[in-house]
Structure formats: C-alpha cells, structure tokens
Design a protein around this motif. Structure first.
Motif, PDB file in Angstrom:
ATOM      1  N   GLY A   1     -16.155  -9.823 -42.894  1.00 60.72           N
ATOM      2  CA  GLY A   1     -16.051  -9.994 -44.291  1.00 60.72           C
ATOM      3  C   GLY A   1     -16.695  -8.493 -45.006  1.00 60.72           C
ATOM      4  N   PRO A   2     -17.985  -8.550 -44.716  1.00 63.29           N
ATOM      5  CA  PRO A   2     -18.558  -7.580 -45.054  1.00 63.29           C
ATOM      6  C   PRO A   2     -17.970  -5.993 -44.578  1.00 63.29           C
ATOM      7  N   ALA A   3     -17.596  -6.001 -43.518  1.00 66.64           N
ATOM      8  CA  ALA A   3     -17.043  -4.904 -43.037  1.00 66.64           C
ATOM      9  C   ALA A   3     -15.825  -4.368 -43.584  1.00 66.64           C
ATOM     10  N   VAL A   4     -14.970  -5.209 -44.131  1.00 68.76           N
ATOM     11  CA  VAL A   4     -13.619  -5.203 -44.440  1.00 68.76           C
ATOM     12  C   VAL A   4     -13.539  -4.971 -45.871  1.00 68.76           C
TER      13      VAL A   4
ATOM     14  N   GLY B   1     -12.597  -5.155 -56.423  1.00 71.18           N
ATOM     15  CA  GLY B   1     -13.654  -6.324 -56.125  1.00 71.18           C
ATOM     16  C   GLY B   1     -13.050  -7.199 -55.291  1.00 71.18           C
ATOM     17  N   SER B   2     -13.314  -7.414 -54.066  1.00 69.48           N
ATOM     18  CA  SER B   2     -12.558  -8.411 -53.089  1.00 69.48           C
ATOM     19  C   SER B   2     -13.853  -8.925 -52.140  1.00 69.48           C
ATOM     20  N   GLY B   3     -13.507 -10.315 -51.784  1.00 67.21           N
ATOM     21  CA  GLY B   3     -14.490 -10.975 -50.729  1.00 67.21           C
ATOM     22  C   GLY B   3     -13.701 -11.596 -49.999  1.00 67.21           C
ATOM     23  N   HIS B   4     -13.921 -11.248 -48.557  1.00 66.52           N
ATOM     24  CA  HIS B   4     -13.239 -12.068 -47.469  1.00 66.52           C
ATOM     25  C   HIS B   4     -14.343 -13.018 -46.844  1.00 66.52           C
ATOM     26  N   LEU B   5     -14.142 -14.186 -47.049  1.00 65.56           N
ATOM     27  CA  LEU B   5     -14.956 -15.265 -46.815  1.00 65.56           C
ATOM     28  C   LEU B   5     -14.523 -15.979 -45.719  1.00 65.56           C
ATOM     29  N   VAL B   6     -15.463 -16.062 -44.828  1.00 67.26           N
ATOM     30  CA  VAL B   6     -15.139 -16.753 -43.347  1.00 67.26           C
ATOM     31  C   VAL B   6     -15.935 -17.808 -43.192  1.00 67.26           C
TER      32      VAL B   6
END
Length: 162
Positions: free
Chosen positions: A32-35, A82-87
């Motif tokens: 998430g932080p990387a993408v 603004g996006s967040g990929h949350l795993v």
C-alpha cells in the motif's frame, strides 16, 4: 537425539517459521505505501522477474508491466487526488520455500470536491510466494472483487482451509 537437541531443533523450526511469516507480512504491508506513493520500482521489486499480478481487469506479467501500472495515468490520478490501498492482516501458510497468504484489500479514494473518502473496491487476495536466494518474492498475486461472485469467496475459503 537427546531431549535438548530435540528441543533446540523444534525451537529453531518455530523461529524460522516466525521469521518467514514476518518477512511475508512486511512485503504485504509495504504494498500500500509503495503503490500509493508511486514507487513503481519498489512495487515491482516485490515480485519475481516473471511474477504475475492477476487483477479482475487483467494480468500484469513481470516487473515492466507492474511498474507501468503504477506509472499509468489512471493510477497516477488516484495518487494525486489521494488514495489508500489498505491491505488487511494476512492469513499465512508457509511450506518450506513457498508460501500462500490470504487477505482482504480495499482501495479508498479521496473526492476532492466533497473532501470525503469512499471505498472504491474491496477484494479477496491470494498472494503466492517463493523464497529465492534466501529472499521472499511474490510469484503470483490474485485479486478478485468482492461483489458477490463465487471466485472471490473461493479465494478466501481456500486460504483458510487446513
């Protein structure tokens, strides 16, 4: 073997399993932080050279295609708005030099007009790993959107069967 040797062998195996699980969790949690920061080389570097990222919208094969996805106009628009990929926390099964992790993920997008966030999608994830030269790498990540389709439920069910 003596009792002490048996104990030490068992403890060494348990420590190795814990170290493997931690290494795998670190890869998954770094996605998430990387993408979301646009670090395309870091994202691609999580995979083997010939690794596959299979999303419902298509398959990305190898580092070049994975990097291109992160650098693509649609993905860059997510980042800049603004996006967040949350795993979510993964359920991990390690078997020697291979492993499978199962979890949920969600893509949260910022709406600049309303200054709110919305969940754009929630997916079932299957991460397959191989230990290569002592380092864990993703060989295949399969994401399927949780929209009622059986395929997504099957990914989740397969990941928690003993």
């Amino acid at each position: 073997m003596t009792d002490t040797e048996t104990l030490l062998t068992g403890l060494a195996a348990r420590v190795q399993l814990l170290e493997d699980q931690l290494a795998l969790m670190r890869i998954i949690s770094a996605y998430g932080p990387a993408v979301d920061s646009g670090e395309s080389a870091a994202v691609a570097g999580m995979w083997t050279e010939d690794g596959v990222y299979d999303v419902d919208t298509g398959c990305l094969r190898g580092h070049g295609e994975i990097e291109a996805m992160v650098q693509s106009k649609p993905h860059q628009s997510y980042i800049h708005a603004g996006s967040g990929h949350l795993v979510g926390p993964p359920h991990i099964d390690v078997d020697g030099d291979t492993a499978v992790a199962t979890c949920h993920s969600q893509l949260v997008l910022h709406d600049q007009e309303t200054r709110t966030y919305r969940v754009a999608r929630i997916t079932a994830n299957r991460w397959e790993f191989a230990r290569i030269d002592g380092e864990w790498k993703v060989t295949l990540r399969t994401n399927r959107i949780l929209d009622g389709r059986a395929e997504a439920r099957e990914i989740l069910a397969a990941g928690v069967k003993n």
